[in-house]
Write a protein that holds these residues in place. Structure first.
Motif, PDB file in Angstrom:
ATOM      1  N   HIS A  65      44.680 -31.610 -32.624  1.00 11.11           N
ATOM      2  CA  HIS A  65      46.119 -31.879 -32.609  1.00 11.11           C
ATOM      3  C   HIS A  65      46.653 -32.191 -31.216  1.00 11.11           C
ATOM      4  O   HIS A  65      47.852 -32.084 -30.982  1.00 11.11           O
ATOM      5  N   ALA A  66      45.782 -32.502 -30.271  1.00  7.89           N
ATOM      6  CA  ALA A  66      46.158 -32.958 -28.925  1.00  7.89           C
ATOM      7  C   ALA A  66      46.854 -31.909 -28.058  1.00  7.89           C
ATOM      8  O   ALA A  66      47.534 -32.259 -27.095  1.00  7.89           O
ATOM      9  N   ALA A  67      46.689 -30.628 -28.357  1.00  5.41           N
ATOM     10  CA  ALA A  67      47.189 -29.594 -27.442  1.00  5.41           C
ATOM     11  C   ALA A  67      46.386 -29.712 -26.149  1.00  5.41           C
ATOM     12  O   ALA A  67      45.192 -29.991 -26.169  1.00  5.41           O
ATOM     13  N   LEU A  68      47.044 -29.515 -25.028  1.00  6.63           N
ATOM     14  CA  LEU A  68      46.414 -29.657 -23.723  1.00  6.63           C
ATOM     15  C   LEU A  68      46.344 -28.286 -23.054  1.00  6.63           C
ATOM     16  O   LEU A  68      47.346 -27.582 -22.964  1.00  6.63           O
ATOM     17  N   PHE A  69      45.140 -27.907 -22.589  1.00  5.64           N
ATOM     18  CA  PHE A  69      44.931 -26.605 -21.949  1.00  5.64           C
ATOM     19  C   PHE A  69      44.516 -26.792 -20.498  1.00  5.64           C
ATOM     20  O   PHE A  69      43.679 -27.640 -20.184  1.00  5.64           O
ATOM     21  N   ASP A  70      45.090 -25.959 -19.627  1.00  2.00           N
ATOM     22  CA  ASP A  70      44.718 -25.941 -18.221  1.00  2.00           C
ATOM     23  C   ASP A  70      43.438 -25.126 -18.083  1.00  2.00           C
ATOM     24  O   ASP A  70      43.405 -23.943 -18.451  1.00  2.00           O
ATOM     25  N   LEU A  71      42.380 -25.733 -17.572  1.00  3.65           N
ATOM     26  CA  LEU A  71      41.097 -25.042 -17.446  1.00  3.65           C
ATOM     27  C   LEU A  71      41.141 -23.905 -16.435  1.00  3.65           C
ATOM     28  O   LEU A  71      40.352 -22.979 -16.505  1.00  3.65           O
ATOM     29  N   ARG A  72      42.070 -23.954 -15.501  1.00  5.81           N
ATOM     30  CA  ARG A  72      42.162 -22.926 -14.467  1.00  5.81           C
ATOM     31  C   ARG A  72      42.794 -21.645 -14.972  1.00  5.81           C
ATOM     32  O   ARG A  72      42.452 -20.560 -14.525  1.00  5.81           O
ATOM     33  N   SER A  73      43.725 -21.763 -15.913  1.00 11.15           N
ATOM     34  CA  SER A  73      44.460 -20.589 -16.389  1.00 11.15           C
ATOM     35  C   SER A  73      44.268 -20.308 -17.874  1.00 11.15           C
ATOM     36  O   SER A  73      44.572 -19.210 -18.337  1.00 11.15           O
ATOM     37  N   GLY A  74      43.830 -21.310 -18.627  1.00 12.96           N
ATOM     38  CA  GLY A  74      43.710 -21.173 -20.075  1.00 12.96           C
ATOM     39  C   GLY A  74      45.016 -21.411 -20.801  1.00 12.96           C
ATOM     40  O   GLY A  74      45.070 -21.389 -22.029  1.00 12.96           O
ATOM     41  N   ARG A  75      46.073 -21.665 -20.073  1.00 15.40           N
ATOM     42  CA  ARG A  75      47.399 -21.831 -20.686  1.00 15.40           C
ATOM     43  C   ARG A  75      47.569 -23.222 -21.284  1.00 15.40           C
ATOM     44  O   ARG A  75      47.175 -24.218 -20.674  1.00 15.40           O
TER      45      ARG A  75
END
Length: 120
Positions: A65-75
């Protein structure tokens, strides 16, 4: 500590899924920007493998569903995901990449590890 692969076996811009065992869900390991990052492999919105997603710098886009996650924080940085995924420490010892699974979610934990760093 879970062995992943040799650093040369995970090229820049690629990812790999690692089965972490009974106590921890699968982990996605990414190589981007000259660093390695590890997060839970399952999107927090719906059951999709983030290691199958699209890597854009320090972000991975969920293939479902194209959610984007920051690899540094997991957010997550956009909807539909609202909850972060766990981050995991990454180390390199003698050219071998290792993941140290986190027990609890701690958004913001650093996971950036330069390839030349080693565990004492």
């Amino acid at each position: 500590m879970i062995p992943v692969c040799r650093i040369e076996d995970l090229p820049e811009g690629e990812s790999v899924r690692v089965e972490a065992g009974d106590a921890t869900a699968a982990i996605a390991v990414f190589h981007t920007g000259g660093a390695f990052y590890a997060i839970d492999d399952t999107c927090s919105h719906q059951d999709a493998s983030l290691s199958d997603g699209w890597l854009e710098g320090c972000y991975v886009e969920c293939p479902l569903h194209a959610a984007l996650f920051d690899l540094r924080s997991g957010r997550p940085t956009c909807l539909p995901a609202r909850r972060p995924v766990r981050t995991h420490a990454v180390t390199v010892v003698d050219g071998m990449l290792y993941v140290h699974p986190s027990v609890t979610a701690v958004p913001g934990d650093p996971v950036r590890t330069a390839p030349e760093e080693a565990v004492a």
